[in-house]
Design a protein around this motif. Sequence first.
Motif, PDB file in Angstrom:
ATOM      1  N   ASP A 110       0.854  -1.183   0.000  1.00 55.27           N
ATOM      2  CA  ASP A 110       0.000   0.000   0.000  1.00 55.27           C
ATOM      3  C   ASP A 110       0.891   1.234   0.000  1.00 55.27           C
ATOM      4  OD1 ASP A 110      -3.056   0.924   0.886  1.00 55.27           O
ATOM      5  OD2 ASP A 110      -1.445   2.265   1.578  1.00 55.27           O
ATOM      6  N   GLU A 112       0.258   4.293   0.276  1.00 54.00           N
ATOM      7  CA  GLU A 112      -0.032   5.304   1.289  1.00 54.00           C
ATOM      8  C   GLU A 112       0.683   4.963   2.599  1.00 54.00           C
ATOM      9  OE1 GLU A 112      -4.108   6.192   1.116  1.00 54.00           O
ATOM     10  OE2 GLU A 112      -4.017   7.773   2.647  1.00 54.00           O
ATOM     11  N   ILE A 113       0.632   3.691   2.985  1.00 51.78           N
ATOM     12  CA  ILE A 113       1.350   3.290   4.196  1.00 51.78           C
ATOM     13  C   ILE A 113       2.847   3.540   4.032  1.00 51.78           C
ATOM     14  CG2 ILE A 113       2.037   1.326   5.628  1.00 51.78           C
ATOM     15  CD1 ILE A 113      -0.742   0.173   5.307  1.00 51.78           C
ATOM     16  N   ILE A 116       3.479   7.212   4.539  1.00 50.24           N
ATOM     17  CA  ILE A 116       3.323   7.655   5.929  1.00 50.24           C
ATOM     18  C   ILE A 116       4.515   7.204   6.771  1.00 50.24           C
ATOM     19  CG2 ILE A 116       1.881   7.523   8.002  1.00 50.24           C
ATOM     20  CD1 ILE A 116      -0.541   7.065   6.140  1.00 50.24           C
ATOM     21  N   GLN A 117       4.981   6.005   6.498  1.00 49.10           N
ATOM     22  CA  GLN A 117       6.158   5.511   7.227  1.00 49.10           C
ATOM     23  C   GLN A 117       7.335   6.468   7.088  1.00 49.10           C
ATOM     24  OE1 GLN A 117       5.607   0.663   7.004  1.00 49.10           O
ATOM     25  NE2 GLN A 117       6.839   1.639   5.466  1.00 49.10           N
ATOM     26  N   ILE A 120       6.736   9.521   9.187  1.00 45.59           N
ATOM     27  CA  ILE A 120       6.951   9.279  10.615  1.00 45.59           C
ATOM     28  C   ILE A 120       8.446   9.289  10.929  1.00 45.59           C
ATOM     29  CG2 ILE A 120       6.769   7.532  12.441  1.00 45.59           C
ATOM     30  CD1 ILE A 120       4.069   6.700  11.064  1.00 45.59           C
ATOM     31  N   ALA A 121       9.213   8.619  10.079  1.00 43.27           N
ATOM     32  CA  ALA A 121      10.664   8.592  10.282  1.00 43.27           C
ATOM     33  C   ALA A 121      11.224  10.015  10.251  1.00 43.27           C
ATOM     34  CB  ALA A 121      11.330   7.724   9.223  1.00 43.27           C
ATOM     35  N   PHE A 126      14.728  10.272  11.826  1.00 48.73           N
ATOM     36  CA  PHE A 126      15.318   8.975  11.493  1.00 48.73           C
ATOM     37  C   PHE A 126      15.491   8.870   9.980  1.00 48.73           C
ATOM     38  CE2 PHE A 126      15.227   5.442  14.714  1.00 48.73           C
ATOM     39  CZ  PHE A 126      15.074   6.232  15.837  1.00 48.73           C
ATOM     40  N   VAL A 127      16.509   8.150   9.573  1.00 47.20           N
ATOM     41  CA  VAL A 127      16.627   7.754   8.173  1.00 47.20           C
ATOM     42  C   VAL A 127      16.209   6.293   8.116  1.00 47.20           C
ATOM     43  CG1 VAL A 127      18.182   7.358   6.250  1.00 47.20           C
ATOM     44  CG2 VAL A 127      18.485   9.358   7.705  1.00 47.20           C
ATOM     45  N   LEU A 128      15.134   6.031   7.388  1.00 49.37           N
ATOM     46  CA  LEU A 128      14.575   4.688   7.358  1.00 49.37           C
ATOM     47  C   LEU A 128      15.434   3.749   6.525  1.00 49.37           C
ATOM     48  CD1 LEU A 128      12.018   4.058   8.823  1.00 49.37           C
ATOM     49  CD2 LEU A 128      10.756   4.192   6.693  1.00 49.37           C
ATOM     50  N   ARG A 130      14.714  -0.034   6.738  1.00 53.94           N
ATOM     51  CA  ARG A 130      13.839  -1.149   6.373  1.00 53.94           C
ATOM     52  C   ARG A 130      12.665  -1.164   7.350  1.00 53.94           C
ATOM     53  NH1 ARG A 130      15.031  -5.386   9.888  1.00 53.94           N
ATOM     54  NH2 ARG A 130      16.815  -4.899  11.200  1.00 53.94           N
ATOM     55  N   HIS A 131      11.705  -2.014   7.083  1.00 54.36           N
ATOM     56  CA  HIS A 131      10.612  -2.108   8.034  1.00 54.36           C
ATOM     57  C   HIS A 131      10.027  -3.512   8.029  1.00 54.36           C
ATOM     58  CE1 HIS A 131       8.333  -1.120   4.286  1.00 54.36           C
ATOM     59  NE2 HIS A 131       7.508  -2.014   4.783  1.00 54.36           N
ATOM     60  N   ILE A 132       9.317  -3.789   9.093  1.00 51.59           N
ATOM     61  CA  ILE A 132       8.569  -5.029   9.202  1.00 51.59           C
ATOM     62  C   ILE A 132       7.116  -4.625   9.367  1.00 51.59           C
ATOM     63  CG2 ILE A 132       8.069  -7.005  10.663  1.00 51.59           C
ATOM     64  CD1 ILE A 132      10.907  -6.977  11.637  1.00 51.59           C
ATOM     65  N   HIS A 133       6.262  -5.151   8.538  1.00 51.25           N
ATOM     66  CA  HIS A 133       4.846  -4.843   8.704  1.00 51.25           C
ATOM     67  C   HIS A 133       4.059  -6.112   8.398  1.00 51.25           C
ATOM     68  CE1 HIS A 133       1.323  -1.830   7.934  1.00 51.25           C
ATOM     69  NE2 HIS A 133       1.168  -2.556   9.020  1.00 51.25           N
TER      70      HIS A 133
ATOM     71  N   ILE B 132       2.199  -6.458  13.584  1.00 48.78           N
ATOM     72  CA  ILE B 132       3.550  -6.039  13.929  1.00 48.78           C
ATOM     73  C   ILE B 132       3.917  -4.961  12.936  1.00 48.78           C
ATOM     74  CG2 ILE B 132       5.976  -6.708  13.947  1.00 48.78           C
ATOM     75  CD1 ILE B 132       5.150  -9.535  14.533  1.00 48.78           C
ATOM     76  N   HIS B 133       4.328  -3.826  13.426  1.00 46.34           N
ATOM     77  CA  HIS B 133       4.761  -2.782  12.509  1.00 46.34           C
ATOM     78  C   HIS B 133       5.953  -2.084  13.132  1.00 46.34           C
ATOM     79  CE1 HIS B 133       3.521   0.692   9.601  1.00 46.34           C
ATOM     80  NE2 HIS B 133       4.638   0.103   9.258  1.00 46.34           N
ATOM     81  N   GLN B 134       7.114  -2.331  12.563  1.00 42.46           N
ATOM     82  CA  GLN B 134       8.320  -1.727  13.101  1.00 42.46           C
ATOM     83  C   GLN B 134       9.126  -1.088  11.988  1.00 42.46           C
ATOM     84  OE1 GLN B 134       9.684  -5.207  15.011  1.00 42.46           O
ATOM     85  NE2 GLN B 134       8.074  -5.012  16.511  1.00 42.46           N
ATOM     86  N   LEU B 135       9.561   0.121  12.265  1.00 43.27           N
ATOM     87  CA  LEU B 135      10.394   0.847  11.304  1.00 43.27           C
ATOM     88  C   LEU B 135      11.816   0.846  11.836  1.00 43.27           C
ATOM     89  CD1 LEU B 135       8.047   3.937  10.726  1.00 43.27           C
ATOM     90  CD2 LEU B 135       7.967   1.657   9.676  1.00 43.27           C
ATOM     91  N   PHE B 136      12.746   0.410  11.012  1.00 42.41           N
ATOM     92  CA  PHE B 136      14.150   0.369  11.427  1.00 42.41           C
ATOM     93  C   PHE B 136      14.948   1.390  10.636  1.00 42.41           C
ATOM     94  CE2 PHE B 136      12.484  -3.854  12.286  1.00 42.41           C
ATOM     95  CZ  PHE B 136      12.957  -4.091  13.568  1.00 42.41           C
ATOM     96  N   GLY B 137      15.785   2.122  11.350  1.00 45.09           N
ATOM     97  CA  GLY B 137      16.595   3.116  10.660  1.00 45.09           C
ATOM     98  C   GLY B 137      17.673   3.655  11.579  1.00 45.09           C
ATOM     99  N   LEU B 138      18.199   4.808  11.200  1.00 42.77           N
ATOM    100  CA  LEU B 138      19.235   5.430  12.011  1.00 42.77           C
ATOM    101  C   LEU B 138      18.680   6.697  12.637  1.00 42.77           C
ATOM    102  CD1 LEU B 138      22.263   5.043   9.576  1.00 42.77           C
ATOM    103  CD2 LEU B 138      21.955   3.868  11.778  1.00 42.77           C
ATOM    104  N   GLN B 143      23.277   8.857  12.645  1.00 43.47           N
ATOM    105  CA  GLN B 143      23.489   9.133  11.219  1.00 43.47           C
ATOM    106  C   GLN B 143      24.866   9.727  10.966  1.00 43.47           C
ATOM    107  OE1 GLN B 143      20.223  11.607   9.711  1.00 43.47           O
ATOM    108  NE2 GLN B 143      18.837  10.356  10.934  1.00 43.47           N
TER     109      GLN B 143
END
Lengths: 144, 144
Positions: A110, A112-113, A116-117, A120-121, A126-128, A130-133, B132-138, B143
């Motif tokens: 998606d 849009e998600i 938005i991620q 949020i970062a 934050f510099v994104l 990767r992610h787990i969703h 589960i929704h997790q964003l991984f970054g720096l 940074q």
Amino acid sequence: MTDTALLDKFKIALKKEGLKNTPQRVAVLEEIIKDEGHRESEEIYLALKNQGRHVSRATVYRTMDILVSNGFARKLNLGDGRARYESKVNSPHHDHLVCIDCGLIIEFMDQEIEDIQEEIADQHDFVLKRHIHQLFGLCKTCQK
Amino acid sequence: MTDTALLDKFKIALKKEGLKNTPQRVAVLEEIIKDEGHRESEEIYLALKNQGRHVSRATVYRTMDILVSNGFARKLNLGDGRARYESKVNSPHHDHLVCIDCGLIIEFMDQEIEDIQEEIADQHDFVLKRHIHQLFGLCKTCQK
DNA sequence: ATATATGCAAAGGATTTGCAGCTAC
DNA sequence: GTAGCTGCAAATCCTTTGCATATAT
């Protein structure tokens, strides 16, 4: 990507890291891309074994790390304590909807998600990377 | 929720499942709600030990399962192979933004993402149970 | 030639389990 | 009294690692 183009890309990636182009590594790569699935190391090890391509468990684990860090595969964590892997070759980014009863996995994406991620970062400086969703629930069949 | 209200709620939950209200279980509950953190079983075990409340590791693990399945705690998987727990008491739903360098954890909540998740589940005839929704970054500091 | 890989089996780390004795109800 | 709990240590599961041998470059 054609198979030869992929193998070339793999050889280049290995060389770049000072790693050798071994038949075991190629076998694992070929196995992971052949399938749309979300398999654990053991399943990949057994699939190879059944084809008469004996690659040790240790080498499967070691090779999965190489494939993941070079963008050929993605490591998933479905919360059951075992790592799953899926091919990233010829496969656009997506996340997963998982049935907690029968294990059915549906891929979704998606935009849009995704956007938005990033917002949020940004908001948290934050510099994104990767992610787990993952969405867990009951599929149509298992609701009954 | 006040502490006594919480303890009452816990007792009721235990009774409903035919479980006993033991001092060890109360100790683990009190420990998990005292802190805003995202701790692993070992940390909870050690925190209790340092307070002179000796609850065995096995009992901590067993109790965490009870707390999770009864909505007192949430189990997180930050991808490092150890389960983390956070209190769900007096804490609204949120997900996590994690720094892959220093481990900093920031909680976030976005209603639009929550809504889209439900839509995605609907589209595939799933009934959503959790996600589960997790964003991984720096983070800003890492940074540099 | 030699730096790197492989395979094996042993080690590791988190979590679970069997069991004998203990405790809440 | 008894069903359910606890603590311990052993077992389990997935994954990683040490080392001797083999192989790619």
